[in-house]
Design a protein around this motif. Structure first.
Motif, PDB file in Angstrom:
ATOM      1  N   UNK A 185       0.839  -1.204   0.000  1.00 13.13           N
ATOM      2  CA  UNK A 185       0.000   0.000   0.000  1.00 13.13           C
ATOM      3  C   UNK A 185       0.876   1.257   0.000  1.00 13.13           C
ATOM      4  N   UNK A 216       2.232   1.646  -3.415  1.00 14.31           N
ATOM      5  CA  UNK A 216       1.198   2.135  -4.330  1.00 14.31           C
ATOM      6  C   UNK A 216       0.993   3.635  -4.163  1.00 14.31           C
ATOM      7  N   UNK A 217       0.866   4.068  -2.894  1.00 13.25           N
ATOM      8  CA  UNK A 217       0.641   5.497  -2.649  1.00 13.25           C
ATOM      9  C   UNK A 217       1.810   6.324  -3.187  1.00 13.25           C
ATOM     10  N   UNK A 218       3.005   5.803  -3.026  1.00  9.59           N
ATOM     11  CA  UNK A 218       4.159   6.536  -3.556  1.00  9.59           C
ATOM     12  C   UNK A 218       4.114   6.540  -5.085  1.00  9.59           C
ATOM     13  N   UNK A 219       3.702   5.414  -5.666  1.00 12.28           N
ATOM     14  CA  UNK A 219       3.584   5.360  -7.122  1.00 12.28           C
ATOM     15  C   UNK A 219       2.555   6.367  -7.621  1.00 12.28           C
ATOM     16  N   UNK A 220       1.520   6.610  -6.798  1.00  6.61           N
ATOM     17  CA  UNK A 220       0.465   7.550  -7.185  1.00  6.61           C
ATOM     18  C   UNK A 220       0.846   8.998  -6.889  1.00  6.61           C
ATOM     19  N   UNK A 221       2.032   9.213  -6.349  1.00  7.24           N
ATOM     20  CA  UNK A 221       2.515  10.581  -6.170  1.00  7.24           C
ATOM     21  C   UNK A 221       2.385  11.122  -4.762  1.00  7.24           C
ATOM     22  N   UNK A 222       2.023  10.256  -3.814  1.00  7.69           N
ATOM     23  CA  UNK A 222       1.945  10.728  -2.427  1.00  7.69           C
ATOM     24  C   UNK A 222       3.351  10.991  -1.906  1.00  7.69           C
ATOM     25  N   UNK A 223       3.500  12.097  -1.188  1.00  4.08           N
ATOM     26  CA  UNK A 223       4.814  12.406  -0.619  1.00  4.08           C
ATOM     27  C   UNK A 223       5.050  11.530   0.616  1.00  4.08           C
ATOM     28  N   UNK A 224       6.318  11.413   0.984  1.00  2.00           N
ATOM     29  CA  UNK A 224       6.670  10.621   2.171  1.00  2.00           C
ATOM     30  C   UNK A 224       5.979  11.180   3.406  1.00  2.00           C
ATOM     31  N   UNK A 227       3.151  12.782   3.630  1.00  2.00           N
ATOM     32  CA  UNK A 227       1.711  12.496   3.648  1.00  2.00           C
ATOM     33  C   UNK A 227       1.463  11.041   4.046  1.00  2.00           C
ATOM     34  N   UNK A 250       8.923   4.236   3.646  1.00  2.86           N
ATOM     35  CA  UNK A 250       8.754   5.260   2.612  1.00  2.86           C
ATOM     36  C   UNK A 250      10.103   5.714   2.044  1.00  2.86           C
ATOM     37  N   UNK A 251      11.180   5.384   2.777  1.00  2.00           N
ATOM     38  CA  UNK A 251      12.500   5.782   2.272  1.00  2.00           C
ATOM     39  C   UNK A 251      12.932   4.910   1.103  1.00  2.00           C
ATOM     40  N   UNK A 299      12.658   2.922  -2.604  1.00  2.00           N
ATOM     41  CA  UNK A 299      12.031   3.184  -3.901  1.00  2.00           C
ATOM     42  C   UNK A 299      10.638   2.559  -3.883  1.00  2.00           C
ATOM     43  N   UNK A 300       9.640   3.229  -4.517  1.00  2.00           N
ATOM     44  CA  UNK A 300       8.293   2.634  -4.548  1.00  2.00           C
ATOM     45  C   UNK A 300       8.301   1.210  -5.094  1.00  2.00           C
TER      46      UNK A 300
END
Lengths: 383, 219
Positions: free
Chosen positions: A286, A289-297, A299, A372-373, A375-376
């Motif tokens: 998850x 995925x959120x990082x792939x969708x452009x969510x910042x660390x 957030x 989150x550190x 890579x997605x």
């Protein structure tokens, strides 16, 4: 969608995971609250128990020959009975006592064998003490008979015993004590003074004081110096073994508390931390995925921190309620004497409401930031 | 639109180094539909992940729409990804506790993009999921789940869609439907790169590339 909306939906979806995490927080808080709610009662109870080990000060007539005293178990000298009253007035001056008992003892022959007649005055209780101490309460004209004397003379409760020509009713035959008390006969001080023809005199004051709290600093030296000025007709000896045992017991309790409190915290902290790590691990894809969708660390971290805040807040309130209920229900059973000291501490609720969410957030923050550190792509491969 | 210049990606494992991309060069023009084929482990997914700014290459440069992806910092790359690139994964990667609409809107909830609820509903309807809009992923068929993933990829009106084995878990009928939606996007001016080891995608492709041991051969 707001962070809190996502958090609430996730909590509702992973009910068991949430309940398990909540259980960890509730347990940690409840244990801590129950422990601290009963802590004062526990300390006071221990003080009472150690106090009842026996007297720790013996105040004797000044001219007592200590060889005679130790050989006979009492002083053959006397001092005025009002010494106990004057001694009591020095409460909070250079000593603090719990209660004082004046006594007069002499050895007499009873059917050819020696017994110690012991006259006890009613206890003088320190003003700060609200209750009468536990111990003998002897009525005039009655005696309590030591085990050996009762056995030898065939005495039983309700019988009679003659002491120096005067008859007394046997109020109680004492159980075997394994000390010289087994050859003692206890009566009221005034009765014993009368039969011994020593009216207005005593030969010992037994005292429980608080010197045991400062036993490390040799309080006896200070007390002797002060008593020499205030009550020149007396001298004092201390039962070191009992005083030291009492001080050791109190220090042991303090060390136990100092060990136990952080131990409970560390165990519960580890529990919460492990569950937080498992939650992050479970949600690694998850996160990817959120990082792939452009969510910042940041957030994504907020998603986890907000969840921890909810978890910690709910856990703190429930834990406080359960911990207080446990303390109020079971505390009085454990600490019977000092049960009144057990009451809800609302300061602990404030403490728990801040500490539990903060700790849950901290426990979550580290694994979440590690996740989150990456890579997605690494997170998405988490399965 | 997409440019790979001498890109290599080496994974370091306990068993040794694995060279997944090996000096790879590729240029994809705007509005092109590219299919990359090859056996498992040949580097197809790595190609796609590096193109999407989700995996640092070991060496070489990758640009999308003229922007050198890995010269951006993590935050800038996240913003660029949200605005310019849509992803479709073989495993769908839907969030299990969100319903169809919420999953689609998730792509529009990142800080850099404004969520567009109307567009989400339009996309869900266009992909034949209107009656399933408020269902959770567990209640959907695999074909429906992949259509949700496509709707999510399309929400922010990206210029590029990267699809990793998008029909790997679907039956031929659902697979054809997925490709028809990707073709719609392509016809509307979008660029599509699909990696797959199947052959169905070829009929929609402008170009099919064969990948072997981290390198490409055009066909």
């Amino acid at each position: 969608m707001t962070v809190i909306a996502i958090v609430l939906k996730e909590l509702a979806h992973r009910k068991w995971s949430f309940l398990l995490s909540l259980l960890a927080v509730v347990t940690a808080v409840a244990l801590f609250v129950a422990y601290f709610t009963t802590a004062e009662a526990s300390q006071r109870e221990t003080a009472r128990v150690t106090r009842d080990l026996g007297f720790n000060l013996r105040i004797l007539p000044k001219n007592t020959d200590m060889d005679q005293f130790w050989a006979d178990g009492f002083s053959d000298q006397t001092m005025p009975e009002d010494t106990v009253g004057r001694f009591a007035k020095y409460e909070n001056v250079f000593l603090v006592y719990n209660h004082l008992v004046a006594s007069l003892e002499r050895k007499i022959l009873l059917q050819g064998k020696a017994v110690i007649v012991s006259g006890l005055a009613p206890a003088v209780v320190a003003p700060a003490q609200k209750r009468q101490p536990m111990g003998f309460a002897i009525r005039a004209g009655t005696v309590l008979v030591g085990f050996q004397v009762a056995q030898r003379l065939g005495l039983a409760k309700g019988g009679q015993i003659e002491l120096a020509g005067e008859k007394f009713a046997v109020e109680q035959c004492l159980a075997e004590s394994g000390t010289e008390d087994d050859i003692r006969v206890f009566g009221l001080l005034s009765d014993v003074q009368r039969i011994l023809k020593l009216e207005g005199l005593i030969n010992e004051i037994k005292a429980i004081d608080c010197l045991c709290l400062t036993a490390d600093q040799d309080p006896l030296k200070i007390l002797r110096a002060e008593l020499a000025k205030a009550l020149p007709e007396t001298k004092v000896i201390q039962l070191r073994a009992i005083a030291d045992a009492r001080a050791k017991q109190r220090r042991a309790l303090e060390r136990y508390a100092a060990f136990f409190s952080p131990f409970v915290l560390v165990v519960c902290a580890a529990w919460i931390g492990v569950l937080a790590m498992l939650n992050v691990r479970e949600r690694k894809i998850e996160i990817g995925l959120l990082r792939a969708l452009g969510y910042s660390s940041n957030r994504i971290a907020w998603l986890f921190l907000a969840k921890s805040a909810v978890l910690g807040g709910v856990g703190a309130v429930l834990g406080y309620a359960i911990g207080s209920a446990l303390a109020l229900n079971f505390g009085p059973e454990i600490f019977k004497v000092t049960a009144q000291a057990i009451k809800p501490d609302f300061g602990l609720l404030a403490w728990a409401s801040v500490a539990a969410p903060a700790f849950a957030a901290l426990a979550t923050f580290i694994p979440a930031m590690l996740a989150v550190a990456q890579d997605p792509a690494e997170s998405l491969r988490g399965e | 639109m997409v440019r790979f210049e001498n890109v290599s990606k080496v994974y370091r494992t306990r068993a040794g180094e694995v060279r997944s991309l090996d000096g790879l060069n590729l240029e994809v023009k705007p509005c092109e539909f590219i299919v990359v084929r090859g056996p498992s482990g040949c580097g197809k997914t790595t190609l796609l992940l590096t193109a999407g700014g989700m995996l640092h290459p070991t060496s070489g440069e990758i640009s999308v729409g003229g922007q050198a992806l890995y010269s951006l910092n993590r935050r800038e790359r996240a913003v660029f990804r949200a605005r310019e690139i849509g992803f479709v994964f073989q495993m769908f990667h839907l969030v299990p506790y969100l319903n169809v609409i919420e999953n689609v809107l998730l792509a529009g909830s990142s800080a850099c993009v404004r969520p567009n609820s109307k567009r989400a509903h339009d996309l869900v309807a266009r992909l034949g999921l209107a009656s399933r809009a408020f269902h959770k992923p567990a209640a959907l068929s695999t074909g429906e789940r992949q259509r949700v993933a496509i709707a999510r990829a399309l929400l922010n009106q990206p210029k590029l869609i990267l699809a990793d084995e998008p029909t790997g878990n679907l039956d031929p009928e659902n697979a054809a439907e997925v490709f028809r939606h990707l073709e719609d996007f392509h016809r509307a001016g979008g660029t599509v790169i699909v990696v797959t080891h199947g052959t169905m995608a070829e009929e929609y492709a402008d170009r099919v590339l064969q990948m072997r041991a981290g390198s490409l051969n055009g066909s």
